[in-house]
Structures are given as C-alpha cells and as structure tokens.
Design a protein around this motif. Structure first.
Motif, PDB file in Angstrom:
ATOM      1  N   ARG A 266     -16.443   1.987  12.440  1.00 29.54           N
ATOM      2  CA  ARG A 266     -16.797   2.035  13.863  1.00 29.54           C
ATOM      3  C   ARG A 266     -15.575   2.024  14.776  1.00 29.54           C
ATOM      4  O   ARG A 266     -15.622   2.524  15.896  1.00 29.54           O
ATOM      5  N   SER A 267     -14.480   1.432  14.314  1.00 31.14           N
ATOM      6  CA  SER A 267     -13.291   1.307  15.165  1.00 31.14           C
ATOM      7  C   SER A 267     -12.731   2.667  15.573  1.00 31.14           C
ATOM      8  O   SER A 267     -12.002   2.756  16.562  1.00 31.14           O
ATOM      9  N   ALA A 268     -13.069   3.735  14.854  1.00 26.89           N
ATOM     10  CA  ALA A 268     -12.629   5.078  15.250  1.00 26.89           C
ATOM     11  C   ALA A 268     -13.151   5.435  16.637  1.00 26.89           C
ATOM     12  O   ALA A 268     -12.517   6.198  17.367  1.00 26.89           O
ATOM     13  N   CYS A 269     -14.278   4.864  17.033  1.00 24.14           N
ATOM     14  CA  CYS A 269     -14.866   5.149  18.347  1.00 24.14           C
ATOM     15  C   CYS A 269     -14.141   4.424  19.473  1.00 24.14           C
ATOM     16  O   CYS A 269     -14.263   4.817  20.633  1.00 24.14           O
ATOM     17  N   THR A 270     -13.404   3.381  19.159  1.00 25.53           N
ATOM     18  CA  THR A 270     -12.686   2.612  20.174  1.00 25.53           C
ATOM     19  C   THR A 270     -11.559   3.423  20.792  1.00 25.53           C
ATOM     20  O   THR A 270     -11.365   3.409  22.001  1.00 25.53           O
ATOM     21  N   ASP A 271     -10.808   4.144  19.951  1.00 22.32           N
ATOM     22  CA  ASP A 271      -9.707   4.976  20.429  1.00 22.32           C
ATOM     23  C   ASP A 271      -9.700   6.265  19.595  1.00 22.32           C
ATOM     24  O   ASP A 271      -8.913   6.396  18.656  1.00 22.32           O
ATOM     25  N   PRO A 272     -10.579   7.208  19.922  1.00 20.15           N
ATOM     26  CA  PRO A 272     -10.704   8.428  19.114  1.00 20.15           C
ATOM     27  C   PRO A 272      -9.404   9.226  19.000  1.00 20.15           C
ATOM     28  O   PRO A 272      -9.131   9.790  17.947  1.00 20.15           O
ATOM     29  N   GLU A 273      -8.605   9.276  20.064  1.00 14.48           N
ATOM     30  CA  GLU A 273      -7.351  10.041  20.006  1.00 14.48           C
ATOM     31  C   GLU A 273      -6.384   9.431  19.001  1.00 14.48           C
ATOM     32  O   GLU A 273      -5.737  10.146  18.238  1.00 14.48           O
ATOM     33  N   ALA A 274      -6.271   8.108  18.983  1.00 10.57           N
ATOM     34  CA  ALA A 274      -5.380   7.442  18.026  1.00 10.57           C
ATOM     35  C   ALA A 274      -5.903   7.630  16.603  1.00 10.57           C
ATOM     36  O   ALA A 274      -5.122   7.898  15.678  1.00 10.57           O
ATOM     37  N   PHE A 275      -7.207   7.496  16.414  1.00 10.40           N
ATOM     38  CA  PHE A 275      -7.801   7.711  15.097  1.00 10.40           C
ATOM     39  C   PHE A 275      -7.499   9.127  14.595  1.00 10.40           C
ATOM     40  O   PHE A 275      -7.048   9.315  13.471  1.00 10.40           O
ATOM     41  N   ALA A 276      -7.728  10.124  15.453  1.00 11.51           N
ATOM     42  CA  ALA A 276      -7.478  11.518  15.071  1.00 11.51           C
ATOM     43  C   ALA A 276      -6.013  11.733  14.726  1.00 11.51           C
ATOM     44  O   ALA A 276      -5.688  12.436  13.760  1.00 11.51           O
ATOM     45  N   ALA A 277      -5.116  11.125  15.496  1.00 13.44           N
ATOM     46  CA  ALA A 277      -3.683  11.275  15.231  1.00 13.44           C
ATOM     47  C   ALA A 277      -3.307  10.677  13.878  1.00 13.44           C
ATOM     48  O   ALA A 277      -2.527  11.266  13.128  1.00 13.44           O
ATOM     49  N   VAL A 278      -3.859   9.534  13.549  1.00 10.21           N
ATOM     50  CA  VAL A 278      -3.543   8.879  12.278  1.00 10.21           C
ATOM     51  C   VAL A 278      -4.020   9.723  11.101  1.00 10.21           C
ATOM     52  O   VAL A 278      -3.261   9.982  10.163  1.00 10.21           O
ATOM     53  N   ILE A 279      -5.259  10.178  11.117  1.00  6.79           N
ATOM     54  CA  ILE A 279      -5.768  10.885   9.940  1.00  6.79           C
ATOM     55  C   ILE A 279      -5.278  12.324   9.822  1.00  6.79           C
ATOM     56  O   ILE A 279      -5.319  12.900   8.749  1.00  6.79           O
ATOM     57  N   THR A 280      -4.817  12.896  10.930  1.00  6.20           N
ATOM     58  CA  THR A 280      -4.307  14.269  10.870  1.00  6.20           C
ATOM     59  C   THR A 280      -2.785  14.328  10.868  1.00  6.20           C
ATOM     60  O   THR A 280      -2.207  15.409  10.755  1.00  6.20           O
ATOM     61  N   GLY A 281      -2.126  13.191  11.031  1.00  9.04           N
ATOM     62  CA  GLY A 281      -0.672  13.169  11.036  1.00  9.04           C
ATOM     63  C   GLY A 281      -0.068  13.816  12.260  1.00  9.04           C
ATOM     64  O   GLY A 281       1.046  14.321  12.224  1.00  9.04           O
ATOM     65  N   THR A 282      -0.785  13.799  13.363  1.00 12.41           N
ATOM     66  CA  THR A 282      -0.287  14.382  14.608  1.00 12.41           C
ATOM     67  C   THR A 282       0.050  13.268  15.594  1.00 12.41           C
ATOM     68  O   THR A 282      -0.235  12.105  15.355  1.00 12.41           O
ATOM     69  N   THR A 283       0.606  13.633  16.685  1.00 19.19           N
ATOM     70  CA  THR A 283       0.937  12.670  17.729  1.00 19.19           C
ATOM     71  C   THR A 283      -0.114  12.782  18.823  1.00 19.19           C
ATOM     72  O   THR A 283      -0.379  13.878  19.310  1.00 19.19           O
ATOM     73  N   PRO A 284      -0.704  11.641  19.217  1.00 18.68           N
ATOM     74  CA  PRO A 284      -1.697  11.715  20.289  1.00 18.68           C
ATOM     75  C   PRO A 284      -1.019  12.036  21.616  1.00 18.68           C
ATOM     76  O   PRO A 284       0.178  11.808  21.765  1.00 18.68           O
ATOM     77  N   PRO A 285      -1.777  12.572  22.564  1.00 18.61           N
ATOM     78  CA  PRO A 285      -1.200  12.832  23.886  1.00 18.61           C
ATOM     79  C   PRO A 285      -0.666  11.521  24.463  1.00 18.61           C
ATOM     80  O   PRO A 285      -1.260  10.473  24.269  1.00 18.61           O
ATOM     81  N   SER A 286       0.477  11.600  25.145  1.00 23.70           N
ATOM     82  CA  SER A 286       1.036  10.365  25.714  1.00 23.70           C
ATOM     83  C   SER A 286       0.126   9.882  26.829  1.00 23.70           C
ATOM     84  O   SER A 286      -0.512  10.667  27.519  1.00 23.70           O
TER      85      SER A 286
END
Length: 189
Positions: free
Chosen positions: A159-179
């Motif tokens: 469920r914690s992926a819903c708290t900060d979706p951009e950070a979650f996406a960055a972690v699992i895709t190895g990308t940098t979230p928008p600043s």
C-alpha cells in the motif's frame, strides 16, 4: 500486404507501443477478475493465453487450480503510471486489495503492459499479493506470506506505493523522480 520502409531504404522500425492508459488498465483488471471468478479450467486458460504475459511464475497455481481465485473483484487503491522501461513505453501498476478464498485480506501490485497492441497483466493471479521491487534491469517481485504477521507487513508495504507514487516508480524503474521544488506549483486548467 507488404509494408514499405520509410525514406532512406532502411527497414521500417517497429512503432513503439502506446502507454497503458488508466482506462485500459482498469478494464483489463476487470476482465481478468471476472474470468477468474468463474473458477473454471476454461476461464483460467483464457486468462493465461490472452490477458496475461504468462501463468508460469507465481500465477502457475492458478492455471493448475482455478478454484484458488477469489469471487469478489479487487478494489483499486491507486493507479501508478510508470516511466518507460526496457521493452515498454508506458506500463502501469494498479495497487489493489481484496479478500482471497481463505477470507484473508490481500494487497497487491498489478503490473499492466502492452504487447502487440493488447494490454496484459504480468502475473494475473492478483490475489497472490505481488509486490514489485524492480522492473528496469529484469523484473523482481515477491508475494504475500501465509504467516499472518508477515502478511500484514507485506500488505502495508504494498500500500505504501500509493503514498508517494513518483518515488515508488523511480525506485522500481531505476529512474530519477521529478525534482520537487517548494516554489514550483501546478495550476489547474
């Protein structure tokens, strides 16, 4: 019918698949949930052969035992659009929750991809409570435990992926979230 290459004489590159839309993701999950709720070998075959990338991984138990599928469909907690990953221009993750056939709560992350123009689920047995940890350099994930305390911890992490979706996406895709600059803001149109 023959296809002609673009100017320059080189073979035409395969066009990139369109990103998975929120509507496509929800519709595909609804289709899988409805077929799974039929709990028959025929419906499991249809899910595995047309709406899933495969039923060989964590979903192999569903192919062998379609009665493992829950009857009520899952609830969607949030929808996370992902940046491109190798082989995909715009996959999505739906974070879901529901009750399995043993009446235990599950929380899971459903990965939706587009292949040959069709939206499919990576692992269609959504009630296994899959949690993705990596998508960019090969896929990595885990599933819920039968141990009640470990299951509760797993469900909270999912469920914690819903708290900060951009950070979650960055972690699992190895990308940098928008600043995130305190002075920047988005305006509604």
């Amino acid at each position: 019918m023959a296809l002609l290459a673009a100017c320059g004489g080189s073979p035409a590159a395969k066009p990139a698949e369109a990103p998975v839309s929120a509507d496509d993701a929800t519709t595909t999950l609804d289709q899988v949930a409805a077929l799974a709720a039929e709990r028959t070998p025929g419906s499991a075959k249809l899910v595995c052969d047309t709406l899933a990338e495969s039923c060989d991984g964590l979903s192999s138990g569903y192919r062998a035992n379609p009665t493992s599928a829950p009857l009520p469909p899952p609830s969607i907690l949030c929808d996370i659009a992902l940046p491109p990953i190798p082989g995909q221009t715009g996959p999505r993750i739906l974070v879901i929750t529901g009750r399995d056939v043993a009446d235990r709560e599950y929380a899971g992350q459903v990965l939706l991809l587009r292949r040959n123009g069709h939206v499919i689920l990576h692992e269609p047995a959504f009630w296994n409570g899959i949690r993705y940890t990596q998508l960019a350099a090969g896929r990595a994930w885990d599933a819920a435990s039968d141990d009640p305390s470990l299951r509760a911890e797993h469900n909270t992490t999912v469920r914690s992926a819903c708290t900060d979706p951009e950070a979650f996406a960055a972690v699992i895709t190895g990308t940098t979230p928008p600043s995130r600059h305190p002075t920047s803001s988005r305006t509604a149109r």
